[in-house]
Design a protein around this motif. Structure first.
Motif, PDB file in Angstrom:
ATOM      1  N   ARG A   7       0.814  -1.216   0.000  1.00 49.91           N
ATOM      2  CA  ARG A   7       0.000   0.000   0.000  1.00 49.91           C
ATOM      3  C   ARG A   7       0.848   1.266   0.000  1.00 49.91           C
ATOM      4  NH1 ARG A   7      -4.039  -1.050   4.804  1.00 49.91           N
ATOM      5  NH2 ARG A   7      -2.092  -1.743   5.683  1.00 49.91           N
ATOM      6  N   LEU A   8       2.144   1.126   0.305  1.00 49.15           N
ATOM      7  CA  LEU A   8       3.052   2.264   0.248  1.00 49.15           C
ATOM      8  C   LEU A   8       3.573   2.428  -1.163  1.00 49.15           C
ATOM      9  CD1 LEU A   8       5.212   1.906   3.459  1.00 49.15           C
ATOM     10  CD2 LEU A   8       3.502   3.627   2.967  1.00 49.15           C
ATOM     11  N   SER A   9       3.645   3.669  -1.603  1.00 46.44           N
ATOM     12  CA  SER A   9       4.135   3.927  -2.944  1.00 46.44           C
ATOM     13  C   SER A   9       4.804   5.293  -2.986  1.00 46.44           C
ATOM     14  CB  SER A   9       2.972   3.903  -3.940  1.00 46.44           C
ATOM     15  OG  SER A   9       3.409   4.333  -5.210  1.00 46.44           O
ATOM     16  N   ALA A  10       5.873   5.379  -3.701  1.00 47.21           N
ATOM     17  CA  ALA A  10       6.547   6.671  -3.892  1.00 47.21           C
ATOM     18  C   ALA A  10       5.979   7.399  -5.102  1.00 47.21           C
ATOM     19  CB  ALA A  10       8.043   6.456  -4.054  1.00 47.21           C
ATOM     20  N   THR A  11       5.142   6.729  -5.883  1.00 48.41           N
ATOM     21  CA  THR A  11       4.637   7.344  -7.117  1.00 48.41           C
ATOM     22  C   THR A  11       3.127   7.524  -7.152  1.00 48.41           C
ATOM     23  OG1 THR A  11       4.555   5.158  -8.159  1.00 48.41           O
ATOM     24  CG2 THR A  11       6.566   6.463  -8.481  1.00 48.41           C
ATOM     25  N   ASN A  12       2.367   6.766  -6.378  1.00 47.72           N
ATOM     26  CA  ASN A  12       0.904   6.840  -6.404  1.00 47.72           C
ATOM     27  C   ASN A  12       0.365   7.276  -5.046  1.00 47.72           C
ATOM     28  OD1 ASN A  12       0.726   5.803  -9.063  1.00 47.72           O
ATOM     29  ND2 ASN A  12       0.917   3.729  -8.276  1.00 47.72           N
ATOM     30  N   GLY A  13      -0.823   7.871  -5.061  1.00 51.40           N
ATOM     31  CA  GLY A  13      -1.490   8.214  -3.816  1.00 51.40           C
ATOM     32  C   GLY A  13      -1.133   9.597  -3.313  1.00 51.40           C
ATOM     33  N   GLU A  14      -1.422   9.829  -2.038  1.00 54.72           N
ATOM     34  CA  GLU A  14      -1.195  11.124  -1.396  1.00 54.72           C
ATOM     35  C   GLU A  14       0.092  11.086  -0.582  1.00 54.72           C
ATOM     36  OE1 GLU A  14      -3.027  13.907  -1.487  1.00 54.72           O
ATOM     37  OE2 GLU A  14      -4.680  13.109  -2.678  1.00 54.72           O
ATOM     38  N   ARG A  15       0.856  12.153  -0.682  1.00 49.86           N
ATOM     39  CA  ARG A  15       2.044  12.268   0.170  1.00 49.86           C
ATOM     40  C   ARG A  15       1.610  12.517   1.599  1.00 49.86           C
ATOM     41  NH1 ARG A  15       7.004  12.650  -1.900  1.00 49.86           N
ATOM     42  NH2 ARG A  15       7.194  13.014  -4.126  1.00 49.86           N
TER      43      ARG A  15
END
Length: 96
Positions: A7-15
């Motif tokens: 569920r962690l991503s450096a490219t998708n989702g909210e910072r």
């Protein structure tokens, strides 16, 4: 924090955090929302206690049996007192 979690991503989702430290606007909004919920729950406890003290709420249990057989019981809920709420309100809310 589990950096291997999918569920962690450096490219998708909210910072959540800013690149050079600090919290993002998104995390600040989430934090504000959680704080409002927490404060509301604290206030609700006092309100519920006052309603119970004046016998304007009564506890109830909800039992249900499904068509295919399982039975369930939901307990720990409250409903307005039908025997106390309306007569008290009539005595204090309306001029007869």
């Amino acid at each position: 924090m589990d950096l291997e979690n999918p569920r962690l991503s450096a490219t998708n989702g909210e910072r959540v955090f800013l690149p050079h430290g600090g919290t993002s606007d998104y995390l600040e909004r989430v934090n504000s929302t959680l704080l409002a919920i927490h404060q509301g729950l604290q206030q609700a406890r006092g309100f519920q206690a006052a309603l119970l003290e004046h016998q304007l709420l009564e506890s109830f249990v909800f039992d249900i049996e499904l068509d295919d057989g399982p039975q369930y019981r939901l307990a720990g809920f409250y409903t307005p007192s039908t025997k106390n709420a309306l007569p008290r309100c009539r005595a204090t809310c309306w001029n007869d």
